[in-house]
Design a protein around this motif. Structure first.
Motif, PDB file in Angstrom:
ATOM      1  N   PRO A  51      16.512  -6.784  -3.976  1.00  0.00           N
ATOM      2  CA  PRO A  51      17.610  -6.208  -3.183  1.00  0.00           C
ATOM      3  C   PRO A  51      18.996  -6.396  -3.813  1.00  0.00           C
ATOM      4  O   PRO A  51      19.877  -5.565  -3.642  1.00  0.00           O
ATOM      5  N   MET A  52      19.197  -7.486  -4.564  1.00  0.00           N
ATOM      6  CA  MET A  52      20.492  -7.715  -5.205  1.00  0.00           C
ATOM      7  C   MET A  52      20.651  -6.911  -6.488  1.00  0.00           C
ATOM      8  O   MET A  52      21.729  -6.883  -7.075  1.00  0.00           O
ATOM      9  N   GLY A  53      19.575  -6.281  -6.943  1.00  0.00           N
ATOM     10  CA  GLY A  53      19.644  -5.477  -8.152  1.00  0.00           C
ATOM     11  C   GLY A  53      19.447  -6.262  -9.435  1.00  0.00           C
ATOM     12  O   GLY A  53      19.588  -5.720 -10.526  1.00  0.00           O
ATOM     13  N   ILE A  54      19.123  -7.542  -9.323  1.00  0.00           N
ATOM     14  CA  ILE A  54      18.878  -8.358 -10.515  1.00  0.00           C
ATOM     15  C   ILE A  54      17.598  -7.896 -11.203  1.00  0.00           C
ATOM     16  O   ILE A  54      17.524  -7.856 -12.429  1.00  0.00           O
ATOM     17  N   ILE A  55      16.601  -7.533 -10.405  1.00  0.00           N
ATOM     18  CA  ILE A  55      15.393  -6.898 -10.922  1.00  0.00           C
ATOM     19  C   ILE A  55      15.498  -5.426 -10.584  1.00  0.00           C
ATOM     20  O   ILE A  55      15.798  -5.061  -9.437  1.00  0.00           O
ATOM     21  N   ASP A  56      15.250  -4.585 -11.563  1.00  0.00           N
ATOM     22  CA  ASP A  56      15.382  -3.142 -11.391  1.00  0.00           C
ATOM     23  C   ASP A  56      14.476  -2.655 -10.255  1.00  0.00           C
ATOM     24  O   ASP A  56      13.299  -3.019 -10.175  1.00  0.00           O
ATOM     25  N   ALA A  57      15.010  -1.826  -9.395  1.00  0.00           N
ATOM     26  CA  ALA A  57      14.251  -1.304  -8.248  1.00  0.00           C
ATOM     27  C   ALA A  57      13.080  -0.443  -8.696  1.00  0.00           C
ATOM     28  O   ALA A  57      12.084  -0.334  -7.982  1.00  0.00           O
ATOM     29  N   ASP A  58      13.176   0.186  -9.885  1.00  0.00           N
ATOM     30  CA  ASP A  58      12.058   0.981 -10.386  1.00  0.00           C
ATOM     31  C   ASP A  58      10.835   0.122 -10.667  1.00  0.00           C
ATOM     32  O   ASP A  58       9.707   0.611 -10.656  1.00  0.00           O
ATOM     33  N   THR A  59      11.059  -1.158 -10.908  1.00  0.00           N
ATOM     34  CA  THR A  59       9.949  -2.084 -11.115  1.00  0.00           C
ATOM     35  C   THR A  59       9.096  -2.173  -9.862  1.00  0.00           C
ATOM     36  O   THR A  59       7.890  -2.382  -9.934  1.00  0.00           O
ATOM     37  N   MET A  60       9.714  -1.994  -8.721  1.00  0.00           N
ATOM     38  CA  MET A  60       9.010  -2.084  -7.444  1.00  0.00           C
ATOM     39  C   MET A  60       8.772  -0.698  -6.841  1.00  0.00           C
ATOM     40  O   MET A  60       8.694  -0.556  -5.630  1.00  0.00           O
ATOM     41  N   SER A  61       8.639   0.319  -7.674  1.00  0.00           N
ATOM     42  CA  SER A  61       8.374   1.663  -7.171  1.00  0.00           C
ATOM     43  C   SER A  61       6.991   1.715  -6.523  1.00  0.00           C
ATOM     44  O   SER A  61       6.128   0.867  -6.779  1.00  0.00           O
ATOM     45  N   TYR A  62       6.795   2.717  -5.691  1.00  0.00           N
ATOM     46  CA  TYR A  62       5.524   2.853  -4.979  1.00  0.00           C
ATOM     47  C   TYR A  62       4.343   2.927  -5.939  1.00  0.00           C
ATOM     48  O   TYR A  62       3.319   2.284  -5.725  1.00  0.00           O
ATOM     49  N   GLU A  63       4.486   3.681  -6.996  1.00  0.00           N
ATOM     50  CA  GLU A  63       3.383   3.859  -7.947  1.00  0.00           C
ATOM     51  C   GLU A  63       3.006   2.536  -8.612  1.00  0.00           C
ATOM     52  O   GLU A  63       1.824   2.215  -8.740  1.00  0.00           O
ATOM     53  N   ARG A  64       4.011   1.768  -9.034  1.00  0.00           N
ATOM     54  CA  ARG A  64       3.727   0.492  -9.712  1.00  0.00           C
ATOM     55  C   ARG A  64       3.129  -0.532  -8.751  1.00  0.00           C
ATOM     56  O   ARG A  64       2.198  -1.252  -9.098  1.00  0.00           O
ATOM     57  N   VAL A  65       3.667  -0.594  -7.546  1.00  0.00           N
ATOM     58  CA  VAL A  65       3.142  -1.545  -6.556  1.00  0.00           C
ATOM     59  C   VAL A  65       1.734  -1.149  -6.150  1.00  0.00           C
ATOM     60  O   VAL A  65       0.850  -2.004  -6.015  1.00  0.00           O
ATOM     61  N   SER A  66       1.492   0.152  -5.980  1.00  0.00           N
ATOM     62  CA  SER A  66       0.150   0.622  -5.628  1.00  0.00           C
ATOM     63  C   SER A  66      -0.845   0.318  -6.749  1.00  0.00           C
ATOM     64  O   SER A  66      -1.978  -0.096  -6.484  1.00  0.00           O
ATOM     65  N   SER A  71      -5.426  -3.288  -8.451  1.00  0.00           N
ATOM     66  CA  SER A  71      -6.079  -4.049  -9.523  1.00  0.00           C
ATOM     67  C   SER A  71      -6.720  -5.295  -8.916  1.00  0.00           C
ATOM     68  O   SER A  71      -6.352  -5.723  -7.818  1.00  0.00           O
ATOM     69  N   ILE A  72      -7.662  -5.883  -9.610  1.00  0.00           N
ATOM     70  CA  ILE A  72      -8.356  -7.060  -9.067  1.00  0.00           C
ATOM     71  C   ILE A  72      -7.397  -8.240  -8.894  1.00  0.00           C
ATOM     72  O   ILE A  72      -7.450  -8.938  -7.886  1.00  0.00           O
ATOM     73  N   ILE A  73      -6.499  -8.433  -9.837  1.00  0.00           N
ATOM     74  CA  ILE A  73      -5.522  -9.528  -9.732  1.00  0.00           C
ATOM     75  C   ILE A  73      -4.579  -9.281  -8.558  1.00  0.00           C
ATOM     76  O   ILE A  73      -4.289 -10.199  -7.782  1.00  0.00           O
ATOM     77  N   GLY A  74      -4.095  -8.066  -8.424  1.00  0.00           N
ATOM     78  CA  GLY A  74      -3.204  -7.733  -7.320  1.00  0.00           C
ATOM     79  C   GLY A  74      -3.878  -7.864  -5.970  1.00  0.00           C
ATOM     80  O   GLY A  74      -3.293  -8.378  -5.008  1.00  0.00           O
ATOM     81  N   ALA A  75      -5.140  -7.405  -5.899  1.00  0.00           N
ATOM     82  CA  ALA A  75      -5.883  -7.510  -4.638  1.00  0.00           C
ATOM     83  C   ALA A  75      -6.080  -8.975  -4.253  1.00  0.00           C
ATOM     84  O   ALA A  75      -5.877  -9.357  -3.096  1.00  0.00           O
ATOM     85  N   LEU A  76      -6.464  -9.794  -5.219  1.00  0.00           N
ATOM     86  CA  LEU A  76      -6.641 -11.226  -4.935  1.00  0.00           C
ATOM     87  C   LEU A  76      -5.320 -11.881  -4.546  1.00  0.00           C
ATOM     88  O   LEU A  76      -5.289 -12.759  -3.677  1.00  0.00           O
ATOM     89  N   PHE A  77      -4.225 -11.459  -5.175  1.00  0.00           N
ATOM     90  CA  PHE A  77      -2.904 -11.996  -4.833  1.00  0.00           C
ATOM     91  C   PHE A  77      -2.542 -11.654  -3.394  1.00  0.00           C
ATOM     92  O   PHE A  77      -2.079 -12.519  -2.641  1.00  0.00           O
ATOM     93  N   PHE A 126      -7.734  -4.310   4.481  1.00  0.00           N
ATOM     94  CA  PHE A 126      -6.498  -3.658   4.074  1.00  0.00           C
ATOM     95  C   PHE A 126      -6.532  -3.316   2.586  1.00  0.00           C
ATOM     96  O   PHE A 126      -6.147  -2.217   2.194  1.00  0.00           O
ATOM     97  N   ILE A 127      -7.012  -4.235   1.777  1.00  0.00           N
ATOM     98  CA  ILE A 127      -7.081  -3.994   0.325  1.00  0.00           C
ATOM     99  C   ILE A 127      -8.042  -2.858   0.013  1.00  0.00           C
ATOM    100  O   ILE A 127      -7.762  -2.004  -0.821  1.00  0.00           O
ATOM    101  N   PHE A 128      -9.183  -2.833   0.691  1.00  0.00           N
ATOM    102  CA  PHE A 128     -10.156  -1.772   0.413  1.00  0.00           C
ATOM    103  C   PHE A 128      -9.704  -0.410   0.909  1.00  0.00           C
ATOM    104  O   PHE A 128     -10.181   0.616   0.447  1.00  0.00           O
ATOM    105  N   MET A 129      -8.764  -0.388   1.854  1.00  0.00           N
ATOM    106  CA  MET A 129      -8.269   0.889   2.367  1.00  0.00           C
ATOM    107  C   MET A 129      -7.162   1.479   1.486  1.00  0.00           C
ATOM    108  O   MET A 129      -6.809   2.644   1.655  1.00  0.00           O
ATOM    109  N   ILE A 130      -6.624   0.700   0.577  1.00  0.00           N
ATOM    110  CA  ILE A 130      -5.560   1.200  -0.296  1.00  0.00           C
ATOM    111  C   ILE A 130      -6.128   2.212  -1.270  1.00  0.00           C
ATOM    112  O   ILE A 130      -7.109   2.104  -1.847  1.00  0.00           O
TER     113      ILE A 130
END
Length: 130
Positions: A51-66, A71-77, A126-130
């Motif tokens: 939110p402060m812009g220190i990390i680029d907002a594009d890094t948290m875009s819908y496509e990247r977060v999805s 991914s298996i690591i993301g699902a486990l996280f 929830f993870i399996f529905m993504i």
């Protein structure tokens, strides 16, 4: 010989009943560790740095977060972030009620751990529905 503690070999239970407490204490410890080590970093990144812009907002875009979440690591996280702290909280609640002299017995234990299990199951669904 002045001994205040004696063990009578005839009263030692040689066949103790198995306990389910190691399972709950293991989940309690895992949840507490996750909550203490991973959750603050997650809050720092998602709640402050982006939110402060220190990390680029594009890094948290819908496509990247999805992509990360599927991914298996993301699902486990995500499952760990939702489920493990809940097991910690419900175990603490169960034993906290006992400390406050609220003896809910087996119903309290089942209720607390059922709720933690429900949250865990919902996080997996929830993870399996993504």
């Amino acid at each position: 010989m002045n001994s205040t503690y004696k063990v009578d070999r005839n009263t030692v239970n040689k066949h103790p009943q198995r306990s389910d407490e190691p399972i709950w204490w293991g989940l309690f410890g895992a949840g507490g560790t996750w909550f203490a080590m991973i959750t603050p970093i997650t809050i720092l990144v998602l709640g402050i740095l982006v939110p402060m812009g220190i990390i680029d907002a594009d890094t948290m875009s819908y496509e990247r977060v999805s992509e990360f979440a599927t991914s298996i690591i993301g699902a486990l996280f995500i499952i760990g972030t939702l489920a493990l702290p809940m097991w910690h909280a419900m175990h603490r609640l169960h034993h906290g009620m006992h400390d406050l002299k609220i003896h809910a017995g087996v119903a309290g234990k089942v209720g607390c751990y059922f709720f933690a299990g429900l949250i865990s199951a919902l996080s997996v669904i929830f993870i399996f529905m993504i």
